[in-house]
Design an enzyme around this catalytic site. Structure first.
Site, mmCIF file in Angstrom:
data_model
loop_
_atom_site.group_PDB
_atom_site.id
_atom_site.type_symbol
_atom_site.label_atom_id
_atom_site.label_comp_id
_atom_site.label_asym_id
_atom_site.label_seq_id
_atom_site.Cartn_x
_atom_site.Cartn_y
_atom_site.Cartn_z
ATOM 1 C CG ASP A 156 -3.966 0.699 8.696
ATOM 2 O OD1 ASP A 156 -3.168 0.908 7.936
ATOM 3 O OD2 ASP A 156 -5.194 0.635 8.655
ATOM 4 C CG ASP B 124 -2.808 -0.613 4.015
ATOM 5 O OD1 ASP B 124 -2.691 -0.057 5.150
ATOM 6 O OD2 ASP B 124 -3.861 -1.200 3.424
#
EC number: 3.4.23.4
Length: 381
Positions: free
Chosen positions: A274, A92
């Site tokens: 992201d 992430d």
């Protein structure tokens, strides 16, 4: 066949040059799993969905909504301890901590996943510091320790690891991943925690202080590469964009246009690249303009659907970034499931920040360059 050839070539290059590669598996999103069980509508109402809360916290306590990972769908394997214990994690770029469930977490949420047992690791050391990540309806409580973390062929013998002892709600029961490995800047990490990639850089475990991500549209051959840029995953040239704030991988978007007309982000806006989010978020007012332009209508889940038969006539949405155009075609910004097509754009009432998730990254090979604090983008194969 093409994916197999690319994968074999990548593996050969990896062995020859010492490049570290982590294959990424494309799985079912948590959103889809909840929808299949009839739980999504109730979950969204209880969570008061605000993706922006993932991107608004600094300091000793991390704060992330459960919905932050509602749309994550690319996962990879890591190993913790001696002998190694296996975990599936979201890599992430929108967070910085590494955490997995521990055997001390007794809820169904944890029991349904791999749980780390420190007693079975000869290299584990308890740091004696608490870890708390606040979610919408509760907290993930745990503690920090040191242990050996193995990511592909990289072995880091002294990495901080968060171990959960309590996780809120039942939502993670249905996730395909066990935990999170954050790849954002260290300023986002919890107190006493050092991000995995920072440790790798400090210990010279990577050839270069950067990593890159390729997300295959069909889920086969997706790859996270540590310490290298792999030209076999993109066409043309990489174009660089400076990071504007060294917390997330944040940069300036000049505008968002349709048919040459600016419909959103007029005058410029800030965006985050992201890998932990599959869709593309923006301020609700801007996203609504895009939904109207592509002919999308809202459903009872707060998602926007489009007529699958209209894809060929729908417009291309173009992001202008650092003077260059990055178009997203209808096939890129929509997903089809059981005969329904859903827009990959979603609005957030609580933030002016844009989040470019997998919808964007699948189209553009992405390089995250810590040495020069910049992001590189090129058309993915």
């Amino acid at each position: 066949m093409r994916c197999l050839v690319v994968l074999l070539a990548a593996l050969a290059l990896s062995q020859a040059s010492g490049i570290t590669r982590i294959p990424l598996h494309k799985g079912k999103t948590l959103r889809k799993a909840l929808k299949e069980r009839g739980l999504l509508e109730d979950f969204l109402q209880r969570q008061q969905y605000a993706v922006s809360s993932k991107y608004s916290s600094l300091g000793k306590v991390a704060r992330e909504p459960l919905t932050s990972y509602l749309d994550s769908q690319y996962f990879g394997k890591i190993y913790i301890g001696t002998p190694p214990q296996e975990f599936t994690v979201v890599f992430d770029t929108g967070s910085s901590d590494l955490w997995v469930p521990s055997i001390y977490c007794k809820s169904n949420v944890c029991k349904n996943h791999h749980r780390f047992d420190p007693r079975k690791s000869s290299t584990f050391r308890n740091l004696g510091k608490p870890l708390s990540i606040h979610y919408g309806t509760g907290s993930m409580e745990g503690f920090l320790g040191y242990d050996t973390v193995t990511v592909s062929n990289i072995v880091d013998p002294n990495q901080t690891v968060g171990l959960s002892t309590e996780q809120p709600g039942e939502v993670f029961t249905y996730s395909e991943f066990d935990g999170i490995l954050g790849l954002a800047y260290p300023s986002l990490a919890s107190e006493y925690s050092v991000p995995v990639f920072d440790n790798m850089m400090d210990r010279h475990l990577v050839a270069r202080d950067l990593f890159s991500v390729y997300m295959d549209r069909n889920g086969q051959g997706s790859m996270l590469t540590l310490g290298a840029i792999d030209p076999s995953y993109y066409t043309g040239s990489l174009h660089w964009v400076p990071v504007t704030l060294q917390q997330y991988w944040q940069f300036t978007v000049d505008s968002v246009t349709i048919n040459g007309v600016a419909v959103a982000c007029v005058g410029g806006c800030q965006a985050i690249l992201d890998t932990g989010t599959s869709v593309l978020f923006g301020p609700s007012s801007d996203i609504l303009k895009i939904q109207m332009a592509i002919g999308a209508t809202e459903n009872r889940y707060g998602e926007f659907d489009v007529n699958c038969g209209n894809l060929r006539s729908m417009p291309t949405v173009v992001f202008e970034i650092n003077g260059r155009d990055y178009p997203l075609s209808p096939s890129a910004y929509t997903s089809k499931d059981q005969g329904f097509c859903t827009s990959g754009f979603q609005g957030d009432n609580n933030s002016e920040l844009w989040i470019l998730g997998d919808v964007f990254i699948r189209e553009y090979y992405s390089v995250f360059d810590r040495a020069n604090n910049r992001v590189g983008l090129a058309k993915a194969i």
